[in-house]
Motif scaffolding. Structure first.
Motif, PDB file in Angstrom:
ATOM      1  N   GLU A 133     -93.725   9.523   5.439  1.00 40.54           N
ATOM      2  CA  GLU A 133     -94.387   8.287   5.335  1.00 40.54           C
ATOM      3  C   GLU A 133     -95.280   7.430   4.369  1.00 40.54           C
ATOM      4  O   GLU A 133     -96.475   8.397   4.628  1.00 40.54           O
ATOM      5  CB  GLU A 133     -94.022   7.990   6.619  1.00 40.54           C
ATOM      6  CG  GLU A 133     -91.974   8.141   6.793  1.00 40.54           C
ATOM      7  CD  GLU A 133     -91.884   7.385   7.931  1.00 40.54           C
ATOM      8  OE1 GLU A 133     -93.180   6.074   8.392  1.00 40.54           O
ATOM      9  OE2 GLU A 133     -90.366   7.352   8.324  1.00 40.54           O
ATOM     10  N   ALA A 134     -95.638   6.620   4.547  1.00 32.96           N
ATOM     11  CA  ALA A 134     -96.764   6.465   3.375  1.00 32.96           C
ATOM     12  C   ALA A 134     -97.709   5.853   4.812  1.00 32.96           C
ATOM     13  O   ALA A 134     -96.806   5.950   5.896  1.00 32.96           O
ATOM     14  CB  ALA A 134     -95.882   4.468   3.255  1.00 32.96           C
ATOM     15  N   VAL A 135     -99.409   5.776   4.427  1.00 30.17           N
ATOM     16  CA  VAL A 135    -100.640   5.810   6.049  1.00 30.17           C
ATOM     17  C   VAL A 135     -99.828   4.297   5.718  1.00 30.17           C
ATOM     18  O   VAL A 135    -100.054   3.720   5.317  1.00 30.17           O
ATOM     19  CB  VAL A 135    -101.740   6.550   4.408  1.00 30.17           C
ATOM     20  CG1 VAL A 135    -103.192   5.659   5.749  1.00 30.17           C
ATOM     21  CG2 VAL A 135    -101.403   7.127   3.955  1.00 30.17           C
ATOM     22  N   ASP A 136    -100.567   4.721   6.842  1.00 26.95           N
ATOM     23  CA  ASP A 136    -100.252   3.350   8.324  1.00 26.95           C
ATOM     24  C   ASP A 136    -101.827   2.783   7.910  1.00 26.95           C
ATOM     25  O   ASP A 136    -102.642   3.283   9.074  1.00 26.95           O
ATOM     26  CB  ASP A 136     -99.584   3.513   9.261  1.00 26.95           C
ATOM     27  CG  ASP A 136     -99.211   2.447  10.465  1.00 26.95           C
ATOM     28  OD1 ASP A 136    -100.017   1.114   9.782  1.00 26.95           O
ATOM     29  OD2 ASP A 136     -99.528   2.807  11.329  1.00 26.95           O
ATOM     30  N   ALA A 137    -101.707   1.522   7.825  1.00 19.58           N
ATOM     31  CA  ALA A 137    -103.471   0.955   7.535  1.00 19.58           C
ATOM     32  C   ALA A 137    -103.502   0.618   8.781  1.00 19.58           C
ATOM     33  O   ALA A 137    -104.278   0.387   8.908  1.00 19.58           O
ATOM     34  CB  ALA A 137    -103.716  -0.079   6.241  1.00 19.58           C
ATOM     35  N   GLY A 138    -102.612   0.156   9.551  1.00 20.62           N
ATOM     36  CA  GLY A 138    -102.559  -0.349  10.631  1.00 20.62           C
ATOM     37  C   GLY A 138    -103.546   0.918  11.789  1.00 20.62           C
ATOM     38  O   GLY A 138    -104.147   0.399  12.980  1.00 20.62           O
ATOM     39  N   GLU A 139    -103.462   1.905  10.980  1.00 19.95           N
ATOM     40  CA  GLU A 139    -103.193   3.125  12.057  1.00 19.95           C
ATOM     41  C   GLU A 139    -104.994   3.494  12.992  1.00 19.95           C
ATOM     42  O   GLU A 139    -105.019   3.218  14.335  1.00 19.95           O
ATOM     43  CB  GLU A 139    -102.870   4.269  12.061  1.00 19.95           C
ATOM     44  CG  GLU A 139    -103.004   5.718  12.372  1.00 19.95           C
ATOM     45  CD  GLU A 139    -102.661   6.599  11.952  1.00 19.95           C
ATOM     46  OE1 GLU A 139    -101.484   7.900  12.967  1.00 19.95           O
ATOM     47  OE2 GLU A 139    -102.853   7.922  10.907  1.00 19.95           O
ATOM     48  N   PRO A 140    -105.765   2.842  12.409  1.00 21.68           N
ATOM     49  CA  PRO A 140    -107.150   3.526  12.850  1.00 21.68           C
ATOM     50  C   PRO A 140    -108.288   2.200  13.758  1.00 21.68           C
ATOM     51  O   PRO A 140    -108.085   2.613  14.424  1.00 21.68           O
ATOM     52  CB  PRO A 140    -108.051   3.122  11.389  1.00 21.68           C
ATOM     53  CG  PRO A 140    -106.960   3.710  10.761  1.00 21.68           C
ATOM     54  CD  PRO A 140    -105.824   2.583  10.739  1.00 21.68           C
ATOM     55  N   GLU A 141    -107.233   1.097  13.622  1.00 17.71           N
ATOM     56  CA  GLU A 141    -107.769   0.466  14.700  1.00 17.71           C
ATOM     57  C   GLU A 141    -106.740   0.348  15.997  1.00 17.71           C
ATOM     58  O   GLU A 141    -107.315   0.252  17.068  1.00 17.71           O
ATOM     59  CB  GLU A 141    -107.645  -1.138  14.326  1.00 17.71           C
ATOM     60  CG  GLU A 141    -108.200  -1.817  13.184  1.00 17.71           C
ATOM     61  CD  GLU A 141    -109.551  -1.400  13.396  1.00 17.71           C
ATOM     62  OE1 GLU A 141    -110.064  -1.936  14.706  1.00 17.71           O
ATOM     63  OE2 GLU A 141    -110.225  -1.552  12.966  1.00 17.71           O
ATOM     64  N   ARG A 142    -105.243   0.810  15.825  1.00 13.91           N
ATOM     65  CA  ARG A 142    -104.847   1.567  16.988  1.00 13.91           C
ATOM     66  C   ARG A 142    -105.237   2.187  17.760  1.00 13.91           C
ATOM     67  O   ARG A 142    -105.123   2.729  19.218  1.00 13.91           O
ATOM     68  CB  ARG A 142    -103.514   1.811  16.490  1.00 13.91           C
ATOM     69  CG  ARG A 142    -102.639   0.299  16.084  1.00 13.91           C
ATOM     70  CD  ARG A 142    -101.195   0.661  16.437  1.00 13.91           C
ATOM     71  NE  ARG A 142    -100.400   1.517  15.557  1.00 13.91           N
ATOM     72  CZ  ARG A 142    -100.268   1.827  14.489  1.00 13.91           C
ATOM     73  NH1 ARG A 142    -100.547   0.820  13.666  1.00 13.91           N
ATOM     74  NH2 ARG A 142     -99.873   2.583  14.223  1.00 13.91           N
ATOM     75  N   VAL A 143    -105.593   3.275  17.270  1.00 14.11           N
ATOM     76  CA  VAL A 143    -106.493   4.670  17.823  1.00 14.11           C
ATOM     77  C   VAL A 143    -108.194   4.397  18.556  1.00 14.11           C
ATOM     78  O   VAL A 143    -107.857   4.666  20.116  1.00 14.11           O
ATOM     79  CB  VAL A 143    -106.782   5.548  16.556  1.00 14.11           C
ATOM     80  CG1 VAL A 143    -107.907   7.035  17.316  1.00 14.11           C
ATOM     81  CG2 VAL A 143    -105.516   6.095  16.077  1.00 14.11           C
ATOM     82  N   ALA A 144    -108.593   3.201  17.882  1.00  7.94           N
ATOM     83  CA  ALA A 144    -109.821   2.686  18.513  1.00  7.94           C
ATOM     84  C   ALA A 144    -109.021   2.040  19.743  1.00  7.94           C
ATOM     85  O   ALA A 144    -110.191   2.073  20.705  1.00  7.94           O
ATOM     86  CB  ALA A 144    -110.748   1.866  17.459  1.00  7.94           C
ATOM     87  N   ASP A 145    -108.800   1.093  19.670  1.00  7.59           N
ATOM     88  CA  ASP A 145    -107.903   0.474  21.097  1.00  7.59           C
ATOM     89  C   ASP A 145    -108.020   1.586  22.411  1.00  7.59           C
ATOM     90  O   ASP A 145    -108.524   1.053  23.171  1.00  7.59           O
ATOM     91  CB  ASP A 145    -106.882  -0.166  20.279  1.00  7.59           C
ATOM     92  CG  ASP A 145    -106.608  -1.662  21.876  1.00  7.59           C
ATOM     93  OD1 ASP A 145    -107.139  -2.214  21.863  1.00  7.59           O
ATOM     94  OD2 ASP A 145    -105.492  -1.319  22.490  1.00  7.59           O
ATOM     95  N   ALA A 146    -107.046   2.931  21.363  1.00  6.37           N
ATOM     96  CA  ALA A 146    -106.686   3.849  22.069  1.00  6.37           C
ATOM     97  C   ALA A 146    -107.775   4.192  23.868  1.00  6.37           C
ATOM     98  O   ALA A 146    -107.750   4.815  24.762  1.00  6.37           O
ATOM     99  CB  ALA A 146    -105.775   4.634  22.388  1.00  6.37           C
TER     100      ALA A 146
END
Length: 324
Positions: A101-114
């Motif tokens: 699927e298309a790249v999830d632009a919100g993923e970097p912030e969610r990884v950082a939050d985790a």
């Protein structure tokens, strides 16, 4: 040819030698040294909840890592970015193959939050192969590294990247983000690439690791292989020499485990004594760090290993200065 009895009529039928060998290896029972405890501790469940809440993918689950119970019970998880679908179909890997699927632009912030919620001192970030993207996902790697730096400045970052084959400038983008450890696995000896890792090129992967050091000598480089796929001992020793020629610091060697019957068969289970011998040989070839055991995986004990890696470099540098 190998002759066996046909189950339908009891008459002899021929079986191709290679197919017969692979079918027979499916019957190999796991030895005691490869068995692990099932996950389920309270801390494991807490880690699982944080991963789910942040809608993240982990290679621990996708690749069926045998160490997930131990690692998640210590709040150690390896995050897999850029989705859960790989554009390649390696014969050893259990990650889904297809069109991502298309790249999830919100993923970097969610990884950082985790990472912040788990309180990680060291984190490992990996990804599927994204041959469909112009940069192979390099900018996304850099974005994730940047987000973690902002959310958890004290956390050291290890990345396990694809090979960025035919993606000009991709490696430079990732290295410019300054991860602490750059890992790219060779996975197996070169003679097995056509059957085990057909979409990759052995010498391209070697050159990738060498180029990291040329771009930034301070970044630790790391690579790993699986054994039990049908390699010969001398091939493993030659691979060690190749990695040292590329100035790789850290080598991991672990037992290959067949995810399903559709994947490459386990040709044999390498004994703990053989792993200790590989470790001895690798240190003799001047790797800073070596991890070789049946259950060794790229990110297993990564935090502890990073501390040892820094100490090994610090111990070696005074000797190098004195020699000058």
């Amino acid at each position: 040819m190998v002759t066996v009895l046909d189950r339908t009529n009891g008459l002899p039928r021929a079986r191709h030698p290679e197919k017969a060998r692979r079918e027979d290896t499916l019957k190999l029972a796991k030895p005691d040294w490869i068995r692990v405890k099932a996950p389920g501790s309270p801390v494991w469940r807490e880690t699982n909840e944080i991963v789910r809440a942040n809608k993240l993918v982990t290679v621990c689950e996708e690749a069926g890592c045998p160490n997930i119970g131990e690692c998640w019970s210590k709040k150690h998880a390896t995050f897999m970015i850029l989705g859960d679908t790989c554009t390649r179909a390696c014969a050893f890997c259990n990650v889904r193959t297809g069109m991502p699927e298309a790249v999830d632009a919100g993923e970097p912030e969610r990884v950082a939050d985790a990472v912040a919620k788990l309180g990680l001192h060291h984190v490992v970030i990996t990804s599927v192969d994204r041959d469909d993207l112009a940069d192979g996902g390099a900018k996304h790697f850099a974005d994730v590294i940047g987000a973690i730096r902002r959310a958890s400045p004290q956390t050291t970052i290890e990345i396990l990247t694809p090979d960025f084959l035919r993606k000009d400038g991709a490696l430079e983008t990732v290295v410019a983000a300054k991860p602490d450890v750059f890992n790219h696995n060779l996975e197996c000896v070169p003679s097995l690439y056509l059957t085990v890792r057909p979409g990759a090129r052995y010498f391209h992967s070697l050159r990738l690791l060498q180029r990291v050091k040329e771009l930034d000598p301070e970044i630790f480089t790391k690579s790993g292989i699986m054994v039990g796929l049908g390699e010969e001992r001398n091939e493993v020793l030659q691979l060690m020499d190749d990695l040292r020629s590329a100035d790789v610091d850290f080598l991991t060697i672990g037992q290959y485990l067949q995810p399903t019957k559709k994947h490459h068969a386990v040709m044999r289970f390498v004994t703990p004594d053989e792993f200790r011998s590989y470790e001895t040989m690798a240190y003799a070839k001047s790797f800073l760090m070596v991890s070789a055991s049946p259950l060794t995986r790229s990110s297993h004990h990564a935090g502890e290993d990073f501390a040892r890696l820094k100490a090994a470099r610090a111990a070696r540098r005074p000797a190098a200065v004195a020699a000058e």
